[in-house]
Motif scaffolding. Structure first.
Motif, PDB file in Angstrom:
ATOM      1  N   LEU A  55       0.819  -1.210   0.000  1.00  0.00           N
ATOM      2  CA  LEU A  55       0.000   0.000   0.000  1.00  0.00           C
ATOM      3  C   LEU A  55       0.856   1.264   0.000  1.00  0.00           C
ATOM      4  N   VAL A  56       1.926   1.270   0.797  1.00  0.00           N
ATOM      5  CA  VAL A  56       2.780   2.451   0.879  1.00  0.00           C
ATOM      6  C   VAL A  56       3.509   2.682  -0.436  1.00  0.00           C
ATOM      7  N   ALA A  57       3.987   1.607  -1.077  1.00  0.00           N
ATOM      8  CA  ALA A  57       4.715   1.746  -2.334  1.00  0.00           C
ATOM      9  C   ALA A  57       3.812   2.201  -3.479  1.00  0.00           C
ATOM     10  N   ALA A  58       2.514   1.906  -3.366  1.00  0.00           N
ATOM     11  CA  ALA A  58       1.581   2.290  -4.427  1.00  0.00           C
ATOM     12  C   ALA A  58       1.176   3.758  -4.344  1.00  0.00           C
ATOM     13  N   MET A  59       1.418   4.404  -3.214  1.00  0.00           N
ATOM     14  CA  MET A  59       1.039   5.811  -3.048  1.00  0.00           C
ATOM     15  C   MET A  59       2.001   6.733  -3.789  1.00  0.00           C
ATOM     16  N   SER A  60       1.519   7.902  -4.092  1.00  0.00           N
ATOM     17  CA  SER A  60       2.388   8.926  -4.658  1.00  0.00           C
ATOM     18  C   SER A  60       3.267   9.500  -3.559  1.00  0.00           C
ATOM     19  N   LYS A  61       4.320  10.167  -3.951  1.00  0.00           N
ATOM     20  CA  LYS A  61       5.208  10.784  -2.970  1.00  0.00           C
ATOM     21  C   LYS A  61       4.463  11.820  -2.141  1.00  0.00           C
ATOM     22  N   GLU A  62       3.546  12.538  -2.762  1.00  0.00           N
ATOM     23  CA  GLU A  62       2.785  13.572  -2.066  1.00  0.00           C
ATOM     24  C   GLU A  62       1.875  12.972  -0.996  1.00  0.00           C
ATOM     25  N   ASP A  63       1.433  11.745  -1.222  1.00  0.00           N
ATOM     26  CA  ASP A  63       0.538  11.080  -0.259  1.00  0.00           C
ATOM     27  C   ASP A  63       1.294  10.257   0.778  1.00  0.00           C
ATOM     28  N   GLY A  64       2.618  10.322   0.740  1.00  0.00           N
ATOM     29  CA  GLY A  64       3.408   9.578   1.722  1.00  0.00           C
ATOM     30  C   GLY A  64       3.976   8.280   1.210  1.00  0.00           C
ATOM     31  N   ASP A  98      15.718 -17.161   1.034  1.00  0.00           N
ATOM     32  CA  ASP A  98      14.345 -17.606   0.786  1.00  0.00           C
ATOM     33  C   ASP A  98      13.328 -16.682   1.452  1.00  0.00           C
ATOM     34  N   MET A  99      13.703 -16.153   2.621  1.00  0.00           N
ATOM     35  CA  MET A  99      12.793 -15.238   3.320  1.00  0.00           C
ATOM     36  C   MET A  99      12.602 -13.938   2.540  1.00  0.00           C
ATOM     37  N   THR A 100      13.696 -13.415   1.988  1.00  0.00           N
ATOM     38  CA  THR A 100      13.576 -12.170   1.220  1.00  0.00           C
ATOM     39  C   THR A 100      12.726 -12.390  -0.026  1.00  0.00           C
ATOM     40  N   LYS A 101      12.912 -13.527  -0.650  1.00  0.00           N
ATOM     41  CA  LYS A 101      12.120 -13.843  -1.843  1.00  0.00           C
ATOM     42  C   LYS A 101      10.640 -13.957  -1.482  1.00  0.00           C
ATOM     43  N   GLN A 102      10.340 -14.615  -0.338  1.00  0.00           N
ATOM     44  CA  GLN A 102       8.952 -14.809   0.078  1.00  0.00           C
ATOM     45  C   GLN A 102       8.280 -13.480   0.407  1.00  0.00           C
ATOM     46  N   TYR A 103       9.007 -12.577   1.066  1.00  0.00           N
ATOM     47  CA  TYR A 103       8.427 -11.283   1.439  1.00  0.00           C
ATOM     48  C   TYR A 103       8.044 -10.492   0.195  1.00  0.00           C
ATOM     49  N   VAL A 104       8.935 -10.460  -0.772  1.00  0.00           N
ATOM     50  CA  VAL A 104       8.634  -9.716  -2.001  1.00  0.00           C
ATOM     51  C   VAL A 104       7.494 -10.377  -2.761  1.00  0.00           C
ATOM     52  N   ALA A 105       7.457 -11.710  -2.767  1.00  0.00           N
ATOM     53  CA  ALA A 105       6.350 -12.419  -3.417  1.00  0.00           C
ATOM     54  C   ALA A 105       5.029 -12.111  -2.713  1.00  0.00           C
ATOM     55  N   ASP A 106       5.060 -12.051  -1.383  1.00  0.00           N
ATOM     56  CA  ASP A 106       3.846 -11.700  -0.643  1.00  0.00           C
ATOM     57  C   ASP A 106       3.392 -10.280  -0.986  1.00  0.00           C
ATOM     58  N   THR A 107       4.356  -9.379  -1.147  1.00  0.00           N
ATOM     59  CA  THR A 107       4.018  -8.008  -1.519  1.00  0.00           C
ATOM     60  C   THR A 107       3.325  -7.970  -2.879  1.00  0.00           C
ATOM     61  N   ALA A 108       3.848  -8.739  -3.823  1.00  0.00           N
ATOM     62  CA  ALA A 108       3.229  -8.808  -5.155  1.00  0.00           C
ATOM     63  C   ALA A 108       1.814  -9.367  -5.069  1.00  0.00           C
ATOM     64  N   ASP A 109       1.614 -10.383  -4.233  1.00  0.00           N
ATOM     65  CA  ASP A 109       0.279 -10.962  -4.058  1.00  0.00           C
ATOM     66  C   ASP A 109      -0.684  -9.943  -3.464  1.00  0.00           C
ATOM     67  N   TRP A 110      -0.211  -9.186  -2.468  1.00  0.00           N
ATOM     68  CA  TRP A 110      -1.071  -8.166  -1.871  1.00  0.00           C
ATOM     69  C   TRP A 110      -1.420  -7.085  -2.900  1.00  0.00           C
ATOM     70  N   ALA A 111      -0.477  -6.732  -3.753  1.00  0.00           N
ATOM     71  CA  ALA A 111      -0.758  -5.728  -4.780  1.00  0.00           C
ATOM     72  C   ALA A 111      -1.902  -6.189  -5.684  1.00  0.00           C
ATOM     73  N   LYS A 112      -1.910  -7.480  -6.002  1.00  0.00           N
ATOM     74  CA  LYS A 112      -2.997  -8.017  -6.835  1.00  0.00           C
ATOM     75  C   LYS A 112      -4.321  -7.996  -6.085  1.00  0.00           C
ATOM     76  N   LYS A 113      -4.276  -8.376  -4.783  1.00  0.00           N
ATOM     77  CA  LYS A 113      -5.514  -8.369  -3.991  1.00  0.00           C
ATOM     78  C   LYS A 113      -6.088  -6.967  -3.864  1.00  0.00           C
ATOM     79  N   TYR A 114      -5.203  -5.977  -3.708  1.00  0.00           N
ATOM     80  CA  TYR A 114      -5.638  -4.593  -3.574  1.00  0.00           C
ATOM     81  C   TYR A 114      -5.893  -3.937  -4.934  1.00  0.00           C
ATOM     82  N   ASP A 115      -5.628  -4.684  -6.019  1.00  0.00           N
ATOM     83  CA  ASP A 115      -5.795  -4.159  -7.377  1.00  0.00           C
ATOM     84  C   ASP A 115      -4.921  -2.918  -7.603  1.00  0.00           C
ATOM     85  N   LEU A 116      -3.681  -3.025  -7.141  1.00  0.00           N
ATOM     86  CA  LEU A 116      -2.715  -1.946  -7.309  1.00  0.00           C
ATOM     87  C   LEU A 116      -1.942  -2.152  -8.609  1.00  0.00           C
ATOM     88  N   VAL A 117      -1.516  -1.057  -9.192  1.00  0.00           N
ATOM     89  CA  VAL A 117      -0.755  -1.139 -10.438  1.00  0.00           C
ATOM     90  C   VAL A 117       0.700  -1.425 -10.096  1.00  0.00           C
TER      91      VAL A 117
END
Length: 486
Positions: free
Chosen positions: A38-47, A59-78
């Motif tokens: 959510l934070v990465a999807a915001m504009s700089k002006e919005d924080g 493996d942990m770093t890979k999983q965290y980034v994969a989870d972030t990508a999954d959340w982006a899809k759930k939130y319908d983020l670009v």
């Protein structure tokens, strides 16, 4: 899958630096990844800003980034798909993982090398921090990002009492660091709905019986490591929690320990007026000169650990000087003192404490009556009735140790006080008195003076009253009311 309450609380905490000591497999990193998306999807002006995730395990770093990508899809983020990038290096190629958002910000998974944070700007997540090679250096590098509006989150299960992670946890509890602290053990996660969430993902039916069986099976699987892995208890290193050298460095021979004992075995059966007069004479002769020596221009607090026929009651007055140094000018030990005598001596002392600003009393069991009398006499704003518990010891004993380490607390030089303080042991990661009392040359003890001093410090740290308490009489209290008319 909805976020659980402890996950929401973590995300809602926007402190510059926050720590989370946790059980394994409760969805901490997974929930944090949702926030990063959510934070990465915001504009700089919005924080909006980038997030850099670091851990000791690829493996942990890979999983965290994969989870972030999954959340982006759930939130319908670009956002794009997870990328794997190999950075060429003369010594060793380095693989990083990232998701790039339409905002231009990224969520990037890195190794735990502090140099990875150079020239970065944004948020830092350090996961399983107790297991990284040099948490101190990594955190130092991460804190630089907070200067430009970023924040730092440190998440981990424990890895022994001596780990840097646990030292940070203790320093936070002691008030040495102004970081926020979250704690979620296995049972707390279950109470928040962890197993129900697992059942929902797996398509299983939740029942309390199934949850109880799963809990026991999980604990059994971890064996001797269950306390550390599941219940946020760092493995023991043994020995006293406070060393002899540390305690003795904060002791003054000018400070005294005074003791009241019944003048006769049948004292409890004496007529009330005679018993009261006997105790009053002792107070005038022994206690009053010590009270008169207290500085009149300083705030005073007290702590009380309760005992009756077995353990002692110990009263610990505390003076706070202008430089915030704290003195315990004397300790009052009451051995086998009747309840009315304890009230009489306590009120005599408190009535004469200059600028009395608050007190904390042990309110367990029979101690509840004396704590309640004190609250009725001095007001709820000035008196804390404390139910001593594992949670209280876990949260309030580290500030006591910090005072000793900073040499800002001076106490009476006494062998019994030394023994009481050295008797505090780490039990399941919590510094507290042992379950049973010990028998010494002068009778039974249960770290009584240590607890009373900790309670005095607790009163000083937590009680804030705008107006100074004023004594309405020289004596008073229940004892005086009882003997009225004699």
């Amino acid at each position: 899958m909805a976020l659980l309450m402890y996950q929401k609380k973590w995300i809602d905490d926007r402190s510059p630096v926050k720590f989370w000591e946790k059980s394994r497999r409760i969805g901490a990193s997974w929930a944090d990844a949702a926030d990063s998306a959510l934070v990465a999807a915001m504009s700089k002006e919005d924080g909006g800003m980038s997030t850099y995730y670091l851990s000791y395990n690829k493996d942990m770093t890979k999983q965290y980034v994969a989870d972030t990508a999954d959340w982006a899809k759930k939130y319908d983020l670009v956002a794009g798909e997870m990328e794997e990038i190999v950075l060429k290096d003369a010594d060793k190629d380095v693989t990083i993982y990232q998701v790039r958002f339409a905002s231009g910000f990224v969520v990037q998974g890195l190794s735990s090398n502090p140099s990875n944070l150079r020239s970065k700007q944004g948020r830092v997540r350090i996961d399983e921090a107790a297991f990284v090679e040099d948490l101190g250096e990594l955190l130092k590098a991460a804190l630089a990002l907070t200067m430009w509006g970023g924040d730092v989150a440190v998440i981990s299960t424990h890895n022994g009492e001596e780990s840097e992670f646990n030292q940070y946890i203790q320093d936070i509890r002691a008030g040495k660091l102004d970081y926020t602290l979250h704690r979620t053990d296995f049972d707390e996660a279950l109470q928040a709905g962890l197993f129900k969430a697992i059942c929902g993902v797996k398509g299983d039916t939740w029942t309390q019986a199934n949850e109880d069986a799963w809990r026991e099976k999980t604990i059994t699987r971890y064996g001797d490591g269950a306390n550390e892995e599941l219940f946020c208890v760092p493995s023991k290193s043994g020995g006293s929690w406070l060393t002899r050298n540390l305690i003795e460095s904060c002791m003054s021979p000018e400070f005294l320990v005074i003791t009241w004992e019944p003048p006769a075995d049948d004292f409890v059966d004496w007529p009330l007026d005679i018993a009261h007069a006997e105790v009053e004479d002792w107070c005038e002769e022994i206690l009053l000169p010590l009270l008169q020596e207290l500085p009149q221009d300083c705030k005073h607090y007290f702590g009380e650990d309760f005992g009756r026929s077995g353990d002692l009651t110990v009263l610990a007055p505390m003076t706070e000087y202008d430089d915030l140094s704290l003195y315990i000018p004397f300790l009052v030990e009451l051995r086998n003192a009747p309840f009315r005598t304890q009230e009489q001596i306590l009120f005599y002392m408190v009535d004469r404490l200059p600028q009395f600003s608050g007190g904390a009393l042990d309110a367990r069991g029979n101690g509840q009556s004396l704590a309640e009398f004190a609250r009725q006499e001095y007001g709820a704003d000035f008196i804390a009735e404390v139910m001593l518990s594992q949670t209280w010891y876990r949260e309030q004993m580290p500030p006591l140790k910090a005072q000793f380490e900073d040499r800002t607390l001076l106490i009476p030089k006494s062998a019994v006080v030394l023994d009481d303080l050295r008797g505090i042991k780490l039990q399941k990661g919590i510094p507290k008195p042992p379950e049973s009392s010990t028998q010494g040359k002068e009778g039974q003890r249960h770290c009584d003076s240590a607890v009373s001093i900790a309670l005095a410090l607790f009163a000083r740290n937590t009680i804030e009253v705008d107006t100074e308490w004023q004594c309405a009489s020289a004596g008073g209290g229940m004892s005086q009311r009882i003997i009225s008319g004699y």
